[in-house]
Scaffold this motif. Sequence first.
Motif, PDB file in Angstrom:
ATOM      1  N   GLY A   1      75.059 -31.116  36.783  1.00  0.00           N
ATOM      2  CA  GLY A   1      74.078 -31.253  35.880  1.00  0.00           C
ATOM      3  C   GLY A   1      74.655 -31.974  34.515  1.00  0.00           C
ATOM      4  O   GLY A   1      74.039 -32.099  33.681  1.00  0.00           O
ATOM      5  N   SER A   2      75.765 -32.395  34.560  1.00  0.00           N
ATOM      6  CA  SER A   2      76.675 -33.231  33.480  1.00  0.00           C
ATOM      7  C   SER A   2      77.159 -34.129  33.802  1.00  0.00           C
ATOM      8  O   SER A   2      77.670 -34.335  35.025  1.00  0.00           O
TER       9      SER A   2
ATOM     10  N   ARG B   1      83.194 -44.662  47.317  1.00  0.00           N
ATOM     11  CA  ARG B   1      81.973 -44.183  46.733  1.00  0.00           C
ATOM     12  C   ARG B   1      82.495 -43.098  45.612  1.00  0.00           C
ATOM     13  O   ARG B   1      83.434 -42.488  45.731  1.00  0.00           O
ATOM     14  N   THR B   2      81.725 -43.191  44.413  1.00  0.00           N
ATOM     15  CA  THR B   2      81.531 -42.033  43.489  1.00  0.00           C
ATOM     16  C   THR B   2      80.633 -41.112  43.721  1.00  0.00           C
ATOM     17  O   THR B   2      79.440 -41.681  43.658  1.00  0.00           O
ATOM     18  N   ILE B   3      80.888 -39.714  43.986  1.00  0.00           N
ATOM     19  CA  ILE B   3      79.464 -38.950  44.131  1.00  0.00           C
ATOM     20  C   ILE B   3      79.383 -37.834  43.221  1.00  0.00           C
ATOM     21  O   ILE B   3      80.680 -37.424  42.728  1.00  0.00           O
ATOM     22  N   SER B   4      78.364 -37.534  43.016  1.00  0.00           N
ATOM     23  CA  SER B   4      78.199 -36.187  41.875  1.00  0.00           C
ATOM     24  C   SER B   4      78.679 -34.993  42.554  1.00  0.00           C
ATOM     25  O   SER B   4      78.561 -34.744  43.757  1.00  0.00           O
ATOM     26  N   THR B   5      78.918 -34.072  41.520  1.00  0.00           N
ATOM     27  CA  THR B   5      79.243 -32.702  42.120  1.00  0.00           C
ATOM     28  C   THR B   5      77.956 -32.039  42.107  1.00  0.00           C
ATOM     29  O   THR B   5      77.891 -30.475  42.191  1.00  0.00           O
TER      30      THR B   5
ATOM     31  N   SER C   1      68.974 -37.838  39.809  1.00  0.00           N
ATOM     32  CA  SER C   1      69.699 -37.908  40.913  1.00  0.00           C
ATOM     33  C   SER C   1      71.140 -37.637  40.746  1.00  0.00           C
ATOM     34  O   SER C   1      71.858 -36.545  41.142  1.00  0.00           O
ATOM     35  N   GLU C   2      71.882 -38.507  40.190  1.00  0.00           N
ATOM     36  CA  GLU C   2      73.236 -38.532  39.957  1.00  0.00           C
ATOM     37  C   GLU C   2      73.607 -37.119  39.291  1.00  0.00           C
ATOM     38  O   GLU C   2      74.859 -36.688  39.303  1.00  0.00           O
ATOM     39  N   SER C   3      72.885 -36.490  38.212  1.00  0.00           N
ATOM     40  CA  SER C   3      73.406 -35.699  37.430  1.00  0.00           C
ATOM     41  C   SER C   3      73.070 -34.404  38.277  1.00  0.00           C
ATOM     42  O   SER C   3      73.734 -33.130  37.579  1.00  0.00           O
ATOM     43  N   LYS C   4      72.113 -34.143  39.267  1.00  0.00           N
ATOM     44  CA  LYS C   4      71.513 -33.067  39.538  1.00  0.00           C
ATOM     45  C   LYS C   4      72.023 -32.778  40.947  1.00  0.00           C
ATOM     46  O   LYS C   4      72.084 -31.452  41.370  1.00  0.00           O
ATOM     47  N   PHE C   5      72.220 -33.821  41.953  1.00  0.00           N
ATOM     48  CA  PHE C   5      72.211 -33.422  43.255  1.00  0.00           C
ATOM     49  C   PHE C   5      73.702 -33.775  43.668  1.00  0.00           C
ATOM     50  O   PHE C   5      74.310 -34.752  43.565  1.00  0.00           O
TER      51      PHE C   5
END
Length: 166
Positions: A31-32, A24-28, A144-148
């Motif tokens: 916000g970017s 999986r690739t997950i967001s940190t 979702s992907e850019s904020k959480f």
Amino acid sequence: KVVEWKNPTTNEWELAASTRVFQRTISTGSGSHAGKFIVAGGIGEVCTSDQHRRRSLSKMLLRDAIESMEAMGMEASLLHASPALQAVYERGGNYKTVRSRWSVVKVTVDELNKVASDVGGYQIRLASFPEDTASLSAIHICFSESKFAGCIRRSDHYWKNYVSKE
């Protein structure tokens, strides 16, 4: 991966337990979009047949899964499970369980019917697939992907071949 057991009665190999690792690739949660994702492993399908329980088979598979993910360069691992299983995973050793901020809300059709169908220019309707897929993907990316932190980044393949087929 699976754990096999050789049945002494039949001399046949039987599956006793299994687990699976998903990349999986997950967001940190920064916000970017630029470079703000990490590669993670999703651990799933952890199961042991009834006659092989209490032999630490799932524990062995989880350790193997984590070693495999580290060897593949995955920076994090995720395992979503029922709160009832929290103690089981913590007893497995070196696993920290956390409760997420996810919520389960039960809504009945009657309750939805009480909501006005058109409020301030908004309305509720069923999503239409595949027509709405591109818009849903864009909303997910921007919100979702850019904020959480921990939000799974969904691929075009996911949206086109999974969601669009619902």
